[in-house]
Design an enzyme around this catalytic site. Structure first.
Site, PDB file in Angstrom:
ATOM      1  N   ASN A 151      -2.812 -10.073  -1.152  1.00  0.00           N
ATOM      2  CA  ASN A 151      -1.638  -9.792  -1.981  1.00  0.00           C
ATOM      3  C   ASN A 151      -0.375 -10.459  -1.474  1.00  0.00           C
ATOM      4  OD1 ASN A 151      -2.301  -7.697   0.063  1.00  0.00           O
ATOM      5  ND2 ASN A 151      -0.281  -6.919  -0.462  1.00  0.00           N
ATOM      6  N   THR A 237      -9.190  17.557 -13.140  1.00  0.00           N
ATOM      7  CA  THR A 237      -9.033  17.161 -14.533  1.00  0.00           C
ATOM      8  C   THR A 237      -8.588  15.709 -14.604  1.00  0.00           C
ATOM      9  OG1 THR A 237      -8.472  19.420 -15.095  1.00  0.00           O
ATOM     10  CG2 THR A 237      -7.839  17.746 -16.703  1.00  0.00           C
ATOM     11  N   CYS A 327       5.541  -2.394   0.300  1.00  0.00           N
ATOM     12  CA  CYS A 327       6.066  -1.465   1.297  1.00  0.00           C
ATOM     13  C   CYS A 327       6.962  -2.147   2.318  1.00  0.00           C
ATOM     14  CB  CYS A 327       4.928  -0.723   1.986  1.00  0.00           C
ATOM     15  SG  CYS A 327       3.517  -1.739   2.350  1.00  0.00           S
TER      16      CYS A 327
HETATM   17  N1  PLP Z   1      -4.846  -3.277  -2.186  1.00  0.00           N
HETATM   18  C1  PLP Z   1      -4.082  -4.327  -2.509  1.00  0.00           C
HETATM   19  C2  PLP Z   1      -4.545  -5.704  -2.185  1.00  0.00           C
HETATM   20  C3  PLP Z   1      -2.844  -4.122  -3.136  1.00  0.00           C
HETATM   21  O1  PLP Z   1      -2.083  -5.195  -3.458  1.00  0.00           O
HETATM   22  C4  PLP Z   1      -2.436  -2.799  -3.437  1.00  0.00           C
HETATM   23  C5  PLP Z   1      -1.120  -2.549  -4.070  1.00  0.00           C
HETATM   24  O2  PLP Z   1      -0.089  -2.855  -3.554  1.00  0.00           O
HETATM   25  C6  PLP Z   1      -3.284  -1.747  -3.088  1.00  0.00           C
HETATM   26  C7  PLP Z   1      -4.480  -2.022  -2.474  1.00  0.00           C
HETATM   27  C8  PLP Z   1      -2.919  -0.328  -3.396  1.00  0.00           C
HETATM   28  O3  PLP Z   1      -3.167  -0.028  -4.742  1.00  0.00           O
HETATM   29  P1  PLP Z   1      -2.471   1.230  -5.449  1.00  0.00           P
HETATM   30  O4  PLP Z   1      -1.017   0.916  -5.540  1.00  0.00           O
HETATM   31  O5  PLP Z   1      -3.130   1.322  -6.794  1.00  0.00           O
HETATM   32  O6  PLP Z   1      -2.786   2.425  -4.606  1.00  0.00           O
END
Ligand code: PLP
Length: 374
Positions: A151, A237, A327
């Protein structure tokens, strides 16, 4: 003042059609899917239809798709199940995973479960020879958890090659596909993987809903105890409108994949050209023009008093980008991914990530702001 949103790896705008598909499940169809009367049957049908849609689009069986609260939960569940239910006693991961994997493997990889990280090549890709050596050297059953696309730098894993290595050494393979589900046509029946995580808000779907694909050949224990929802595996749910939105967003993403991916790739290519031409001091992180996600572009800028404030100054100028994952945006404490691939303290990282809503004009504006701000 118009804002320029170039942080689509953090999250994407909800599509209007997705919202329209979801709205009736917030109003008219509010029944509890576990209720036996018509209100319940309507929402149960919506969930099961969504599951079939998702399964069809990923070429999986509906029974292999579990709806979760998002990528983080899916990652946690897969890793925990591999340790607790599938006998994995060694975890192999990489130092550039998302924290939803990294912190989970750090948690479980202590005591009688051990943890190691694969070596990375200079371009940030996983060293597959090292992975094989590690798999071969462990007598204990291994869990391999490696993300399909990073990411922060966009590098794409050769998921088939990793899956085949895992097969050879009887390892369990989980892949965090949060950045690729909805961005690439995955064919899970042909992909040698046991667990895949996906998240709705990365492809113009709603937040707080994801999937965990669990291959039919692995049997795990329930991950949340309580009622019989999600075939007794995840009690509680269901998030009916989220699930409906996830399926609709995935359907739209896959229907428009050719057009959208080509367009988004053209934006990324354009930005690379413009950076090279007009922001000559910039460098690029990862295998940008090789095996790389078409949505992500990570750039390094020489560290100066001005460039250290770059995210803040871009924000003041209504440009939304990030220093790494969501983050770490804003307060730049340094990204663990950038540290792992290129431990250069003299660079400031800015990640630009694109969607179908961005334009070349926006990129031109960003480039001219960058020239001013660094
Ligand atoms: N894994 C990757 C590679 C991500 O980019 C993200 C989101 O930032 C996540 C996991 C976490 O996903 P979620 O925000 O749906 O918990």
């Amino acid at each position: 003042m118009e804002r320029i949103y170039l942080d689509n790896a953090a999250t994407t705008a909800l599509d209007k059609e997705v919202l329209e598909a979801m709205l009736p499940y917030m109003t008219t169809y509010f029944g509890n899917p576990s209720s036996i009367y018509s209100y319940g049957r309507e929402t149960r049908l919506a969930i099961e239809t969504s599951r079939k849609t998702v399964a069809r689009l990923l070429n999986a069986h509906p029974g292999e798709i579990f709806f979760t609260s998002g990528g983080t939960e899916s990652n946690n569940t897969a890793i925990s199940a591999a340790i607790h239910d599938l006998g994995c006693r060694h975890i192999i991961s990489s130092p550039i995973e998302h924290h939803a994997v990294l912190h989970t493997v750090e948690h479980y990889g202590s005591g009688d479960v051990t943890l190691s990280f694969v070596k990375l090549l200079a371009n940030g890709h996983v060293d597959l020879d090292d992975l094989e050596q590690q798999l071969a050297s462990h007598e204990k059953r291994c869990l391999v958890t490696l993300m399909h696309a990073n990411n922060e730098i966009g590098n794409l894993l050769d998921i088939d090659a990793v899956g085949n290595l895992c097969k050879k050494y009887n390892a369990i393979f989980h892949s965090d596909c949060v950045q690729t589900v909805g961005h690439y046509p995955l064919d899970l029946r042909k992909t040698p993987v046991h667990f895949v995580s996906g998240s709705g808000h990365k492809f113009h779907g709603p937040k707080g809903v994801g999937i965990l694909y669990i291959n039919d050949n692995v049997k795990i224990q329930p991950f949340i105890f309580g009622g019989a929802q999600e075939r007794n595996m995840r009690a509680g749910t269901e998030n009916v409108y989220g699930i409906v939105g996830f399926a609709k967003a995935l359907e739209m993403a896959m229907n428009n994949f050719e057009k959208d991916s080509k367009y988004i790739q053209s934006l990324k290519t354009y930005m690379i050209e413009q950076l090279r031409k007009n922001v000559k001091c910039s460098t690029l992180n990862g295998d940008v023009e090789g095996r790389s996600l078409y949505t992500v572009l990570s750039t390094g800028l020489p560290k100066t008093e001005k460039s250290e404030m770059i995210l803040f100054n871009l924000d003041i100028n209504h440009i939304c980008a990030s220093g790494g994952s969501a983050c770490t945006s804003g307060a730049d404490q340094g990204s663990h991914v950038i540290h792992a691939i290129n431990n250069n303290p003299n660079l400031v990282t800015v990640r630009f990530s694109f969607s179908k809503h961005n334009t070349k004009e926006e990129i031109d504006k960003v480039i001219s702001k960058l020239q001013e701000l660094i």
